[in-house]
Scaffold this motif. Structure first.
Motif, PDB file in Angstrom:
ATOM      1  N   ALA A 168     -61.330 -30.014 -31.397  1.00  0.00           N
ATOM      2  CA  ALA A 168     -61.564 -29.387 -32.702  1.00  0.00           C
ATOM      3  C   ALA A 168     -60.549 -29.908 -33.712  1.00  0.00           C
ATOM      4  O   ALA A 168     -59.375 -30.118 -33.387  1.00  0.00           O
ATOM      5  CB  ALA A 168     -61.466 -27.870 -32.599  1.00  0.00           C
ATOM      6  N   GLU A 169     -61.019 -30.130 -34.943  1.00  0.00           N
ATOM      7  CA  GLU A 169     -60.132 -30.558 -36.016  1.00  0.00           C
ATOM      8  C   GLU A 169     -59.435 -29.350 -36.626  1.00  0.00           C
ATOM      9  O   GLU A 169     -59.879 -28.208 -36.486  1.00  0.00           O
ATOM     10  CB  GLU A 169     -60.930 -31.293 -37.096  1.00  0.00           C
ATOM     11  CG  GLU A 169     -61.624 -32.555 -36.602  1.00  0.00           C
ATOM     12  CD  GLU A 169     -62.468 -33.194 -37.695  1.00  0.00           C
ATOM     13  OE1 GLU A 169     -62.453 -32.678 -38.838  1.00  0.00           O
ATOM     14  OE2 GLU A 169     -63.160 -34.184 -37.408  1.00  0.00           O
ATOM     15  N   GLU A 170     -58.363 -29.601 -37.339  1.00  0.00           N
ATOM     16  CA  GLU A 170     -57.630 -28.536 -38.017  1.00  0.00           C
ATOM     17  C   GLU A 170     -58.530 -27.823 -39.032  1.00  0.00           C
ATOM     18  O   GLU A 170     -59.321 -28.455 -39.733  1.00  0.00           O
ATOM     19  CB  GLU A 170     -56.407 -29.113 -38.731  1.00  0.00           C
ATOM     20  CG  GLU A 170     -55.541 -28.070 -39.407  1.00  0.00           C
ATOM     21  CD  GLU A 170     -54.319 -28.674 -40.065  1.00  0.00           C
ATOM     22  OE1 GLU A 170     -53.560 -27.920 -40.711  1.00  0.00           O
ATOM     23  OE2 GLU A 170     -54.118 -29.912 -39.947  1.00  0.00           O
ATOM     24  N   ALA A 173     -56.151 -20.155 -33.562  1.00  0.00           N
ATOM     25  CA  ALA A 173     -55.613 -20.759 -32.339  1.00  0.00           C
ATOM     26  C   ALA A 173     -54.697 -21.917 -32.700  1.00  0.00           C
ATOM     27  O   ALA A 173     -55.018 -22.728 -33.567  1.00  0.00           O
ATOM     28  CB  ALA A 173     -56.755 -21.256 -31.453  1.00  0.00           C
ATOM     29  N   HIS A 174     -53.529 -21.949 -32.046  1.00  0.00           N
ATOM     30  CA  HIS A 174     -52.619 -23.087 -32.225  1.00  0.00           C
ATOM     31  C   HIS A 174     -51.827 -23.279 -30.931  1.00  0.00           C
ATOM     32  O   HIS A 174     -51.966 -22.519 -29.980  1.00  0.00           O
ATOM     33  CB  HIS A 174     -51.703 -22.884 -33.432  1.00  0.00           C
ATOM     34  CG  HIS A 174     -50.839 -21.663 -33.358  1.00  0.00           C
ATOM     35  ND1 HIS A 174     -50.009 -21.253 -34.374  1.00  0.00           N
ATOM     36  CD2 HIS A 174     -50.663 -20.720 -32.366  1.00  0.00           C
ATOM     37  CE1 HIS A 174     -49.374 -20.151 -34.022  1.00  0.00           C
ATOM     38  NE2 HIS A 174     -49.748 -19.809 -32.831  1.00  0.00           N
ATOM     39  N   LYS A 231     -55.720 -23.992 -36.107  1.00  0.00           N
ATOM     40  CA  LYS A 231     -54.666 -24.168 -37.117  1.00  0.00           C
ATOM     41  C   LYS A 231     -54.084 -25.569 -37.076  1.00  0.00           C
ATOM     42  O   LYS A 231     -53.288 -25.948 -37.940  1.00  0.00           O
ATOM     43  CB  LYS A 231     -53.553 -23.138 -36.909  1.00  0.00           C
ATOM     44  CG  LYS A 231     -53.927 -21.734 -37.328  1.00  0.00           C
ATOM     45  CD  LYS A 231     -54.211 -21.641 -38.824  1.00  0.00           C
ATOM     46  CE  LYS A 231     -52.942 -21.770 -39.646  1.00  0.00           C
ATOM     47  NZ  LYS A 231     -53.217 -21.585 -41.100  1.00  0.00           N
ATOM     48  N   GLU A 232     -54.504 -26.323 -36.090  1.00  0.00           N
ATOM     49  CA  GLU A 232     -54.081 -27.718 -35.964  1.00  0.00           C
ATOM     50  C   GLU A 232     -55.110 -28.428 -35.095  1.00  0.00           C
ATOM     51  O   GLU A 232     -56.013 -27.792 -34.541  1.00  0.00           O
ATOM     52  CB  GLU A 232     -52.693 -27.801 -35.322  1.00  0.00           C
ATOM     53  CG  GLU A 232     -52.614 -27.146 -33.949  1.00  0.00           C
ATOM     54  CD  GLU A 232     -51.191 -27.096 -33.421  1.00  0.00           C
ATOM     55  OE1 GLU A 232     -50.599 -28.169 -33.267  1.00  0.00           O
ATOM     56  OE2 GLU A 232     -50.687 -25.974 -33.177  1.00  0.00           O
ATOM     57  N   GLU A 233     -55.019 -29.734 -34.972  1.00  0.00           N
ATOM     58  CA  GLU A 233     -55.958 -30.469 -34.139  1.00  0.00           C
ATOM     59  C   GLU A 233     -55.765 -30.058 -32.681  1.00  0.00           C
ATOM     60  O   GLU A 233     -54.644 -30.059 -32.159  1.00  0.00           O
ATOM     61  CB  GLU A 233     -55.735 -31.975 -34.288  1.00  0.00           C
ATOM     62  CG  GLU A 233     -56.743 -32.808 -33.501  1.00  0.00           C
ATOM     63  CD  GLU A 233     -56.525 -34.305 -33.676  1.00  0.00           C
ATOM     64  OE1 GLU A 233     -57.144 -35.076 -32.916  1.00  0.00           O
ATOM     65  OE2 GLU A 233     -55.735 -34.684 -34.558  1.00  0.00           O
ATOM     66  N   LEU A 234     -56.862 -29.697 -32.023  1.00  0.00           N
ATOM     67  CA  LEU A 234     -56.808 -29.246 -30.642  1.00  0.00           C
ATOM     68  C   LEU A 234     -57.714 -30.109 -29.764  1.00  0.00           C
ATOM     69  O   LEU A 234     -58.767 -30.570 -30.210  1.00  0.00           O
ATOM     70  CB  LEU A 234     -57.232 -27.780 -30.543  1.00  0.00           C
ATOM     71  CG  LEU A 234     -56.382 -26.773 -31.327  1.00  0.00           C
ATOM     72  CD1 LEU A 234     -56.993 -25.380 -31.235  1.00  0.00           C
ATOM     73  CD2 LEU A 234     -54.938 -26.766 -30.820  1.00  0.00           C
ATOM     74  N   LYS A 235     -57.279 -30.297 -28.526  1.00  0.00           N
ATOM     75  CA  LYS A 235     -58.035 -31.111 -27.583  1.00  0.00           C
ATOM     76  C   LYS A 235     -58.582 -30.258 -26.438  1.00  0.00           C
ATOM     77  O   LYS A 235     -58.037 -29.203 -26.124  1.00  0.00           O
ATOM     78  CB  LYS A 235     -57.134 -32.215 -26.992  1.00  0.00           C
ATOM     79  CG  LYS A 235     -56.634 -33.212 -28.015  1.00  0.00           C
ATOM     80  CD  LYS A 235     -57.766 -34.046 -28.598  1.00  0.00           C
ATOM     81  CE  LYS A 235     -57.228 -35.127 -29.542  1.00  0.00           C
ATOM     82  NZ  LYS A 235     -58.338 -35.913 -30.140  1.00  0.00           N
ATOM     83  N   LYS A 236     -59.665 -30.725 -25.845  1.00  0.00           N
ATOM     84  CA  LYS A 236     -60.272 -30.049 -24.708  1.00  0.00           C
ATOM     85  C   LYS A 236     -59.226 -29.783 -23.635  1.00  0.00           C
ATOM     86  O   LYS A 236     -58.401 -30.655 -23.329  1.00  0.00           O
ATOM     87  CB  LYS A 236     -61.410 -30.904 -24.141  1.00  0.00           C
ATOM     88  CG  LYS A 236     -62.206 -30.246 -23.017  1.00  0.00           C
ATOM     89  CD  LYS A 236     -63.336 -31.158 -22.569  1.00  0.00           C
ATOM     90  CE  LYS A 236     -64.238 -30.505 -21.547  1.00  0.00           C
ATOM     91  NZ  LYS A 236     -63.566 -30.231 -20.278  1.00  0.00           N
TER      92      LYS A 236
END
Length: 268
Positions: A140-142, A125-126, A105-110
């Motif tokens: 992962a991108e949004e 996931a957010h 749901k938003e930009e996520l980092k490892k």
């Protein structure tokens, strides 16, 4: 499989030798058969082979059986081989991670710890706190898919329900004998709890004709009973327009999956 047990019957030989090495003087062939889950005849044949190979000794092929030094060496060698193989499997399993997909749901980092929730049957996931959490495996991108591991907690998700509208077969008049006003009203009103229908399923040509007439979009058409139950399990409410006895397949599936449902007669 490891080299030591590649030959047919090698594992059975190892098991028999291992049991005999315990030096139980009362060990019988029927005892070996029961422990190994094989027939007494198979035990007898294997003991004969092991005797010929010099791994065990016995009088006339009968108990008491004794393992020879050669047999002891054989068991030790095979046990070491088996242990190495088991250790390699365990090492692989320790590095294995169960991976779950979700939509970011938003930009996520490892390595981000994220909250998980279901919406319209999709796992998201957010970074906000939820009752269920996971760890991000890759950036992962949004609105893109993200891989997660170490899922913990319980994902908040209610089970949906299914409303089945039974319509006449073509022999009984088809769509001309359908109560279109009733069907439209049920579709617009929603479930008994006045919740909207998230998905519409059809089974049969008459059902498709009815949805065409009422301008209702079809979401589920093939394997409709199973797909409807699956959608309900993910928290979606389903309206199923079903021809004649096809409704029986729906009720069987929904009852087996313990999905709440109700049936409405859609005939005039």
């Amino acid at each position: 499989m490891m080299k030591a047990f590649k030959k047919r019957g090698a594992l059975t030989h190892f098991q028999i030798l291992s049991e005999i090495s315990k030096q139980d003087p009362h060990l019988k062939q029927k005892d070996l058969a029961k422990k190994l889950g094989i027939t007494i005849q198979a035990v007898s044949e294997n003991i004969k082979t092991l005797t010929e190979l010099g791994y065990i000794t016995s009088k006339d092929g009968r108990s008491p059986y004794k393992i020879t030094q050669s047999g002891i060496d054989k068991v030790k060698k095979d046990a070491i081989s088996l242990r190495k193989y088991s250790d390699s499997v365990l090492e692989t399993m320790n590095h294995y991670k169960t991976i779950w997909p979700a939509i970011a749901k938003e930009e996520l980092k490892k390595d981000d710890i994220v909250g998980l929730y279901m919406d319209d049957g999709v796992l998201y996931a957010h970074k906000k706190e939820e009752n269920a959490t996971g760890i991000v495996l890759d950036d992962a991108e949004e609105n893109m898919d993200v891989s997660l591991t170490n899922l913990t907690g319980i994902i908040d998700m209610k089970v949906g329900e299914v409303t089945v509208i039974n319509v006449p077969t073509i022999k009984d008049g088809g769509s001309k004998k359908c109560d279109l006003d009733l069907i439209k009203n049920v579709y617009e009103k929603g479930t008994n709890n006045n919740e909207i229908f998230n998905k519409v399923a059809v089974a049969g040509t008459v059902s498709r004709a009815v949805t065409n007439k009422l301008g209702i979009s079809i979401d589920i058409e093939y394997a409709a009973p199973q797909a409807s139950a699956n959608a309900a399990r993910k928290g979606l409410n389903v309206l199923a327009i079903v021809v004649g006895d096809m409704s029986k397949a729906f009720t069987r599936e929904l009852e087996s999956e313990k999905i709440k449902y109700n049936i409405i007669d859609g005939a005039l």
